[in-house]
Design an enzyme around this catalytic site. Sequence first.
Site, PDB file in Angstrom:
ATOM      1  N   SER A  82     -10.455  -1.094   5.943  1.00 28.89           N
ATOM      2  CA  SER A  82      -9.675  -0.826   4.740  1.00 28.89           C
ATOM      3  C   SER A  82      -8.915  -2.022   4.184  1.00 28.89           C
ATOM      4  O   SER A  82      -8.404  -1.960   3.074  1.00 28.89           O
ATOM      5  CB  SER A  82      -8.684   0.318   4.990  1.00 28.89           C
ATOM      6  OG  SER A  82      -9.374   1.539   5.085  1.00 28.89           O
ATOM      7  N   SER A 108      -9.635   1.295   1.965  1.00 29.56           N
ATOM      8  CA  SER A 108      -8.656   2.070   1.225  1.00 29.56           C
ATOM      9  C   SER A 108      -7.515   1.246   0.642  1.00 29.56           C
ATOM     10  O   SER A 108      -6.705   1.776  -0.118  1.00 29.56           O
ATOM     11  CB  SER A 108      -8.067   3.146   2.148  1.00 29.56           C
ATOM     12  OG  SER A 108      -7.368   2.556   3.239  1.00 29.56           O
ATOM     13  N   LYS A 164       0.830  -1.210   0.000  1.00 33.15           N
ATOM     14  CA  LYS A 164       0.000   0.000   0.000  1.00 33.15           C
ATOM     15  C   LYS A 164       0.861   1.255   0.000  1.00 33.15           C
ATOM     16  O   LYS A 164       1.864   1.336   0.721  1.00 33.15           O
ATOM     17  CB  LYS A 164      -0.899  -0.040   1.235  1.00 33.15           C
ATOM     18  CG  LYS A 164      -2.002   0.996   1.295  1.00 33.15           C
ATOM     19  CD  LYS A 164      -2.885   0.722   2.518  1.00 33.15           C
ATOM     20  CE  LYS A 164      -4.086   1.677   2.557  1.00 33.15           C
ATOM     21  NZ  LYS A 164      -4.979   1.360   3.698  1.00 33.15           N
TER      22      LYS A 164
END
Length: 457
Positions: free
Chosen positions: A178, A154, A79
């Site tokens: 997320s 996310s 990420k």
Amino acid sequence: MLATESATISEIQDAVATGALTRREVVARHLERIEAHNGAINGFVELRSDEVLAEADAADAAHGRTIAGPLDGVPFSVKDSYSVAGLRRTDGLPVNKDNVQDTDELTVRRLRDAGALILGHAAIPDLCIRWNTVSGLYGTTVNPRDRTRTAGGSSGGDAANVAAGFATVGIGGDLGGSIRVPASFCGVYGFRPGAGRVAEFNPNHVPEDGISHEVMCEIGPLARSVRDIQITYDVIQGHHERDPASVPAGSRPAREPGRVAVLRHETGAVLDPVIERSLDHVAEILTAEGYVVEEQVLPDLSRAPDVWAQIIGTELIRDYLPVIGDQVIDSGRVHIEEMFGAYETGSDVSAYLAAWRERRALQDTLLAAMEDHPLVIAPVAGMPAPPLDFDHHIGREASVALLDRMRCVPWVNLFSLPGLALPNGIQIVGRRFAENEVLAAGFAAERHLPRVDIASL
């Protein structure tokens, strides 16, 4: 020949150990698939192709067919909010487009030490505060299983990369679903350990996150099998002196199948019938595996999502947006203002502190119930993956209704619990320090679920 892009960790390492593949060939095949299809998916936003090929060559030369670590030869996606040396760390914001990192942060270093091959950074939404992955810097990430649908957020880039066969494992973070939401939307597994299990330390900058991040956010893996989740988690977990909230590695041993509570509407969640059917199916699976699965044994948790939104929303509205709101893409800023603005407690600090006190009271009630039912199965989102624009400028009333569809997500964060998202939209949640029990139930469920394959692109 092994379909490397859909292979598990053990399958990749078996191919290397038998000489069927080199590490370079494993990486090259993933890069070829990324080159062919990432333009349509937008899962990876930055690659380190030359560097990772050189690292694979070096590992081949040093180790040959010997597997030198639990993640040796395995391609990873990370990420964008976690630092990788030589790549930018942007939080999705154009203002950070030149923010190149000098060193890896702790989790990335642990991955590398175990032999992982880091392909690059995955897409995120601005500030990672969204169940969608839309960025002012990188654009929109789509679901590789249906490009008209969101990949979730996310950690949407990592979920998309794993589902698309761009990476074997992704590394995300979960403050309010997320990891679990994009895993469920993209049809892969996603694991959020309990608070403190994975130490977070970034030597590139001083931590700036609030107390809610320390209590409710955790780094964890996304993968196409529970075994790959377990292997990766075992590598990244553990204490570090620079993260005083972290705890030593280790977990309660997994016990024989015990009692499982079904969480359905206790949070006030609005659930599509297809999600309820998936929940029923997981209950049937665990029953067949020897668990005692019971309904209506949990307390009223309808306030839990609201308290989470009050705490997170107050920090966002009162602290973050006044400073960086003008740097966030318009749809992301408005999403925060419309949804969290409906719950934030205002400028009176006593109201914010009251939310934390209510959290503690709710937690005590839940944990008392979990003494008898140490595992909980629940939906993640209340619906399958929605369209790409499901949260774009929808207004405050619709934003509150969206939270109602997601009310089975943030209670896990509010109470700092570990949770494993299954590919069918259901999650298994356990008590603090019971990650092994959660994963054992995940293995039991996986035996009855279809193998997770990569999307046809």
